[in-house]
Design a protein around this motif. Sequence first.
Motif, mmCIF file in Angstrom:
data_model
loop_
_atom_site.group_PDB
_atom_site.id
_atom_site.type_symbol
_atom_site.label_atom_id
_atom_site.label_comp_id
_atom_site.label_asym_id
_atom_site.label_seq_id
_atom_site.Cartn_x
_atom_site.Cartn_y
_atom_site.Cartn_z
ATOM 1 N N UNK A 190 0.839 -1.203 0.000
ATOM 2 C CA UNK A 190 0.000 0.000 0.000
ATOM 3 C C UNK A 190 0.871 1.250 0.000
ATOM 4 N N UNK A 191 2.006 1.182 0.669
ATOM 5 C CA UNK A 191 2.931 2.309 0.744
ATOM 6 C C UNK A 191 4.348 1.785 0.547
ATOM 7 N N UNK A 192 5.206 2.605 -0.086
ATOM 8 C CA UNK A 192 6.599 2.219 -0.278
ATOM 9 C C UNK A 192 7.446 3.467 -0.419
ATOM 10 N N UNK A 193 8.602 3.451 0.241
ATOM 11 C CA UNK A 193 9.583 4.514 0.085
ATOM 12 C C UNK A 193 10.849 3.885 -0.485
ATOM 13 N N UNK A 194 11.355 4.465 -1.550
ATOM 14 C CA UNK A 194 12.572 3.969 -2.192
ATOM 15 C C UNK A 194 13.598 5.082 -2.262
ATOM 16 N N UNK A 225 12.747 -0.172 -12.661
ATOM 17 C CA UNK A 225 14.095 -0.692 -12.878
ATOM 18 C C UNK A 225 15.135 0.063 -12.064
ATOM 19 N N UNK A 226 15.037 1.389 -12.034
ATOM 20 C CA UNK A 226 15.975 2.245 -11.305
ATOM 21 C C UNK A 226 15.182 3.484 -10.905
ATOM 22 N N UNK A 227 14.652 3.474 -9.678
ATOM 23 C CA UNK A 227 13.685 4.489 -9.273
ATOM 24 C C UNK A 227 14.275 5.901 -9.337
ATOM 25 N N UNK A 228 13.432 6.827 -9.758
ATOM 26 C CA UNK A 228 13.799 8.245 -9.833
ATOM 27 C C UNK A 228 12.731 9.052 -9.094
ATOM 28 N N UNK A 229 13.098 10.228 -8.551
ATOM 29 C CA UNK A 229 12.106 11.062 -7.849
ATOM 30 C C UNK A 229 10.879 11.369 -8.694
ATOM 31 N N UNK A 230 11.044 11.434 -10.026
ATOM 32 C CA UNK A 230 9.909 11.712 -10.911
ATOM 33 C C UNK A 230 8.885 10.574 -10.914
ATOM 34 N N UNK A 231 9.244 9.426 -10.352
ATOM 35 C CA UNK A 231 8.306 8.303 -10.275
ATOM 36 C C UNK A 231 7.510 8.290 -8.972
ATOM 37 N N UNK A 232 7.714 9.299 -8.136
ATOM 38 C CA UNK A 232 6.876 9.467 -6.955
ATOM 39 C C UNK A 232 5.446 9.711 -7.419
ATOM 40 N N UNK A 233 4.533 8.850 -6.987
ATOM 41 C CA UNK A 233 3.173 8.907 -7.506
ATOM 42 C C UNK A 233 2.322 7.875 -6.765
ATOM 43 N N UNK A 234 1.036 7.874 -7.085
ATOM 44 C CA UNK A 234 0.149 6.794 -6.649
ATOM 45 C C UNK A 234 -0.089 5.899 -7.860
ATOM 46 N N UNK A 235 0.106 4.614 -7.681
ATOM 47 C CA UNK A 235 -0.012 3.653 -8.781
ATOM 48 C C UNK A 235 -1.268 2.802 -8.596
ATOM 49 N N UNK A 283 0.986 3.924 -2.864
ATOM 50 C CA UNK A 283 1.603 5.252 -2.790
ATOM 51 C C UNK A 283 3.102 5.075 -2.695
ATOM 52 N N UNK A 284 3.812 5.517 -3.746
ATOM 53 C CA UNK A 284 5.261 5.341 -3.828
ATOM 54 C C UNK A 284 5.963 6.685 -3.728
ATOM 55 N N UNK A 285 6.953 6.746 -2.850
ATOM 56 C CA UNK A 285 7.785 7.935 -2.718
ATOM 57 C C UNK A 285 9.228 7.550 -3.003
#
Lengths: 112, 112
Positions: free
Chosen positions: A9-13, A79-89, A108-110
């Motif tokens: 449900x939530x993830x921080x990378x 594949x290689x997380x970037x800040x621009x991929x912060x979003x709700x999926x 919800x990914x941050x």
Amino acid sequence: NAGVTQTPKFQVLKTGQSMTLQCAQDMNHEYMSWYRQDPGMGLRLIHYSVGAGITDQGEVPNGYNVSRSTTEDFPLRLLSAAPSQTSVYFCASSAGGLSEQYFGPGTRLTVT
Amino acid sequence: AQKITQTQPGMFVQEKEAVTLDCTYDTSDQSYGLFWYKQPSSGEMIFLIYQGSYDEQNATEGRYSLNFQKARKSANLVISASQLGDSAMYFCAMSFRNDMRFGAGTRLTVKP
């Protein structure tokens, strides 16, 4: 009948890390899809699948991979997380591309 | 290019009154579907109503109706007898050839 389930449900990378968002449906739907929702915007289609073994790109596919080995599951890989991929999926499934889509609860990914 | 436009970022309506949320779309496809989804503050996407491009009758689902004007490429949502629980974001969406596009949404607030 659980419908469409998503984990986590939530993830921080951290930038550069990889991860997989899981999606499963128990409605025997052929069509599954992944969307992202950024603040103040509608959903945008990342990838979709019209059946096991068949996937295609949506509007914003860069940085994401998908596969569909079974009818039930449709994981999304960053594949290689970037800040621009912060979003709700959101993951969704339907009987066909033009049919009503059933959505999962979202992840919800941050990315820091 | 396929595009969905919702020109009302926010709308207010008095409880028990009717409200119309606007949606226009752009497509050269003959076969497409039009949808409305509700997203409450809890975040889930709730399907409200569907209209196929070949349907001659306007779709209705309880208090929701879709005013489909094909020549004008508009698919407005009408909510009759608004309730406090109708306060939410509302998204118009169009599906075509396995793709799906969403508008930016309208935030509806129902006043007691």
